[in-house]
Design a protein around this motif. Structure first.
Motif, PDB file in Angstrom:
ATOM      1  N   CYS A 172       0.785  -1.236   0.000  1.00 54.48           N
ATOM      2  CA  CYS A 172       0.000   0.000   0.000  1.00 54.48           C
ATOM      3  C   CYS A 172       0.816   1.285   0.000  1.00 54.48           C
ATOM      4  O   CYS A 172       0.300   2.345  -0.358  1.00 54.48           O
ATOM      5  CB  CYS A 172      -0.926   0.026   1.215  1.00 54.48           C
ATOM      6  N   CYS A 183       1.246   4.253  -2.746  1.00 54.66           N
ATOM      7  CA  CYS A 183       0.230   5.313  -2.895  1.00 54.66           C
ATOM      8  C   CYS A 183      -0.085   6.010  -1.571  1.00 54.66           C
ATOM      9  O   CYS A 183      -0.372   7.200  -1.550  1.00 54.66           O
ATOM     10  CB  CYS A 183      -1.064   4.751  -3.475  1.00 54.66           C
ATOM     11  N   HIS A 184      -0.060   5.247  -0.482  1.00 52.52           N
ATOM     12  CA  HIS A 184      -0.500   5.782   0.805  1.00 52.52           C
ATOM     13  C   HIS A 184       0.645   6.159   1.740  1.00 52.52           C
ATOM     14  O   HIS A 184       0.396   6.511   2.888  1.00 52.52           O
ATOM     15  CB  HIS A 184      -1.441   4.784   1.485  1.00 52.52           C
ATOM     16  N   GLN A 206       1.093  10.058   4.771  1.00 50.52           N
ATOM     17  CA  GLN A 206       0.780  10.591   3.443  1.00 50.52           C
ATOM     18  C   GLN A 206       0.178  11.970   3.631  1.00 50.52           C
ATOM     19  O   GLN A 206      -0.783  12.131   4.364  1.00 50.52           O
ATOM     20  CB  GLN A 206      -0.188   9.643   2.740  1.00 50.52           C
ATOM     21  N   GLU A 221      -1.390  13.891   1.379  1.00 52.47           N
ATOM     22  CA  GLU A 221      -2.625  14.170   0.652  1.00 52.47           C
ATOM     23  C   GLU A 221      -3.808  13.621   1.444  1.00 52.47           C
ATOM     24  O   GLU A 221      -3.917  12.421   1.649  1.00 52.47           O
ATOM     25  CB  GLU A 221      -2.595  13.514  -0.732  1.00 52.47           C
ATOM     26  N   ARG A 230      -5.758  10.399   0.530  1.00 53.53           N
ATOM     27  CA  ARG A 230      -4.990   9.149   0.612  1.00 53.53           C
ATOM     28  C   ARG A 230      -4.425   8.892   2.001  1.00 53.53           C
ATOM     29  O   ARG A 230      -3.736   7.903   2.213  1.00 53.53           O
ATOM     30  CB  ARG A 230      -3.850   9.180  -0.393  1.00 53.53           C
ATOM     31  N   ASP A 231      -4.680   9.779   2.944  1.00 54.01           N
ATOM     32  CA  ASP A 231      -4.134   9.658   4.294  1.00 54.01           C
ATOM     33  C   ASP A 231      -4.990   8.683   5.102  1.00 54.01           C
ATOM     34  O   ASP A 231      -6.057   9.032   5.600  1.00 54.01           O
ATOM     35  CB  ASP A 231      -4.082  11.029   4.977  1.00 54.01           C
ATOM     36  N   LEU A 232      -4.513   7.449   5.218  1.00 55.09           N
ATOM     37  CA  LEU A 232      -5.286   6.412   5.904  1.00 55.09           C
ATOM     38  C   LEU A 232      -5.199   6.513   7.412  1.00 55.09           C
ATOM     39  O   LEU A 232      -5.845   5.742   8.115  1.00 55.09           O
ATOM     40  CB  LEU A 232      -4.833   5.031   5.422  1.00 55.09           C
ATOM     41  N   MET A 264      -7.298   3.206  -7.228  1.00 56.90           N
ATOM     42  CA  MET A 264      -7.253   2.177  -6.186  1.00 56.90           C
ATOM     43  C   MET A 264      -7.577   0.825  -6.816  1.00 56.90           C
ATOM     44  O   MET A 264      -8.678   0.628  -7.328  1.00 56.90           O
ATOM     45  CB  MET A 264      -8.278   2.506  -5.090  1.00 56.90           C
TER      46      MET A 264
END
Length: 104
Positions: free
Chosen positions: A33, A36-37, A43, A45, A48-50, A78
């Motif tokens: 992951c 992108c994350h 992250q 953004e 996209r910030d989990l 995704m």
């Protein structure tokens, strides 16, 4: 015939609270992951910030996570992970993500 109301499905993490799985979940996250994350879910953004799953989705975070990783969101890049990664792996990743949630 009256239209039936939409049924709300709530999906729980079967590995919730398993501190012994956090390191493995972090490793899996970084493997699958982080491109992108962000590494370790860091992250900048917001979409996209989990680390903000709980803030964004509250009690529905586990359901949103599972549905999103299972069916993907191809419109935003995704991929579909269902069939690529087992449910066990997906929940280990989520178990890790639960440990890095930030407050608003």
């Amino acid at each position: 015939m009256a239209e039936q109301p939409a049924r709300t499905i709530h999906i729980e993490n079967p590995l919730a609270g398993r501190a012994d799985l956090v390191d493995e979940g972090r490793s899996l996250f970084n493997q699958y992951c982080s491109h992108c994350h962000g590494p370790n879910a860091v992250q900048g953004e917001r979409p996209r910030d989990l680390r903000r799953l709980d803030t964004r989705y509250g009690e529905k975070a586990s359901t949103v996570f599972y549905e999103t990783v299972s069916t993907g969101r191809l419109d935003v890049g995704m991929p579909v992970w269902k069939g690529v990664l087992s449910d066990e792996v997906l929940w280990r990743i989520f178990t890790y993500l639960q440990t890095v949630q930030t407050q608003p």
